[in-house]
Scaffold this motif. Structure first.
Motif, PDB file in Angstrom:
ATOM      1  N   GLY A  57     -51.915  43.964 -12.371  1.00  0.00           N
ATOM      2  CA  GLY A  57     -52.562  44.830 -13.354  1.00  0.00           C
ATOM      3  C   GLY A  57     -51.667  45.120 -14.533  1.00  0.00           C
ATOM      4  N   ILE A  58     -52.069  46.109 -15.303  1.00  0.00           N
ATOM      5  CA  ILE A  58     -51.306  46.500 -16.477  1.00  0.00           C
ATOM      6  C   ILE A  58     -50.074  47.299 -16.065  1.00  0.00           C
ATOM      7  CG2 ILE A  58     -53.359  46.515 -17.951  1.00  0.00           C
ATOM      8  CD1 ILE A  58     -53.343  49.583 -17.715  1.00  0.00           C
ATOM      9  N   VAL A  59     -49.136  47.447 -16.982  1.00  0.00           N
ATOM     10  CA  VAL A  59     -47.952  48.259 -16.724  1.00  0.00           C
ATOM     11  C   VAL A  59     -48.398  49.721 -16.697  1.00  0.00           C
ATOM     12  CG1 VAL A  59     -45.705  48.980 -17.613  1.00  0.00           C
ATOM     13  CG2 VAL A  59     -46.426  46.597 -17.826  1.00  0.00           C
ATOM     14  N   PRO A  60     -48.113  50.430 -15.600  1.00  0.00           N
ATOM     15  CA  PRO A  60     -48.551  51.832 -15.501  1.00  0.00           C
ATOM     16  C   PRO A  60     -47.933  52.707 -16.586  1.00  0.00           C
ATOM     17  CG  PRO A  60     -47.860  50.984 -13.364  1.00  0.00           C
ATOM     18  CD  PRO A  60     -47.458  49.961 -14.383  1.00  0.00           C
ATOM     19  N   HIS A  61     -48.657  53.762 -16.930  1.00  0.00           N
ATOM     20  CA  HIS A  61     -48.241  54.664 -18.001  1.00  0.00           C
ATOM     21  C   HIS A  61     -47.129  55.622 -17.588  1.00  0.00           C
ATOM     22  CE1 HIS A  61     -48.506  57.166 -21.548  1.00  0.00           C
ATOM     23  NE2 HIS A  61     -48.754  58.232 -20.795  1.00  0.00           N
ATOM     24  N   ARG A  70     -44.814  53.366 -12.290  1.00  0.00           N
ATOM     25  CA  ARG A  70     -43.971  52.198 -12.583  1.00  0.00           C
ATOM     26  C   ARG A  70     -42.921  51.992 -11.496  1.00  0.00           C
ATOM     27  NH1 ARG A  70     -44.292  54.369 -17.687  1.00  0.00           N
ATOM     28  NH2 ARG A  70     -42.161  55.167 -17.643  1.00  0.00           N
ATOM     29  N   ARG A 102     -44.706  50.602  -8.435  1.00  0.00           N
ATOM     30  CA  ARG A 102     -45.050  49.186  -8.627  1.00  0.00           C
ATOM     31  C   ARG A 102     -43.821  48.302  -8.466  1.00  0.00           C
ATOM     32  NH1 ARG A 102     -45.387  47.277 -14.381  1.00  0.00           N
ATOM     33  NH2 ARG A 102     -43.241  47.901 -14.031  1.00  0.00           N
TER      34      ARG A 102
END
Length: 187
Positions: free
Chosen positions: A146-150, A155, A158
């Motif tokens: 998925g996308i890089v967490p905010h 992060r 992950r």
């Protein structure tokens, strides 16, 4: 020396990984130790845990918890015919959140220290699993698609989970990736 296979099953959320893991072991006529690492923090998780409990075969022994699972496996390994741990990513989450920290202000050094502590737990777990005289199936979530967490906590999770998953895949005898209920054997 490995006595029985260490199997890793990974995939996204709701991909069918737990169902696939359970199907692999339902063919056994003996006892299965089912280690459930989920904590019931809210109604949604309580409902998920309830559904998982209802799906389990009656000859399965359930241990719910996430700490010192190497001791649990060591205690049961000669009393069961297989072990299923569902799931590694919830285990990682619980071990990380056990640290009462302000995750938005955490330093890279503190994150590295937490990762080392979690990794040590996982290595001890894998070592016990590899010595167990029964097949062990580990379920984990693939967190890197998925996308890089905010936020920092997401992060850190992950990154830690991703590195642990790499380690587990390397150590495993068999590795499956489940997508939309379809398992793909990777190793």
């Amino acid at each position: 020396m490995d006595n029985k296979p260490l199997v890793l099953i990974t995939g996204g959320a709701r991909s069918g990984k737990s169902t696939f893991a359970e199907e692999i072991l339902k063919e056994l006529e003996g006892k299965v130790l089912y280690i459930a690492t989920a904590e019931a923090y809210d109604d949604e998780m309580r409902d998920r845990i309830k559904k998982h409990r209802e799906r389990r075969a009656t000859n399965w022994i359930t241990h719910e918890g996430y700490e010192k699972l190497y001791d649990v496996i060591g205690a049961y390994q000669n009393q069961v015919d297989a072990i299923l741990l569902d799931c590694i990513t919830l285990l990682i989450t619980n071990l990380m959140l056990k640290q009462e920290l302000n995750w938005e202000c955490i330093t890279p050094e503190e994150i590295s220290s937490i990762e080392a502590s979690v990794f040590e737990e996982i290595v001890r777990l894998v070592n016990v699993c590899k010595k167990a005289p029964v097949k062990t199936v580990l379920v984990t979530n693939e967190v890197g698609l998925g996308i890089v967490p905010h936020n920092k906590l997401a992060r850190a999770f992950r990154d830690i989970a991703g590195r642990i998953n790499q380690y587990l895949a390397k150590e495993g005898n068999e590795v499956y990736f489940v997508v939309s209920g379809i398992p793909w054997k990777l190793k």
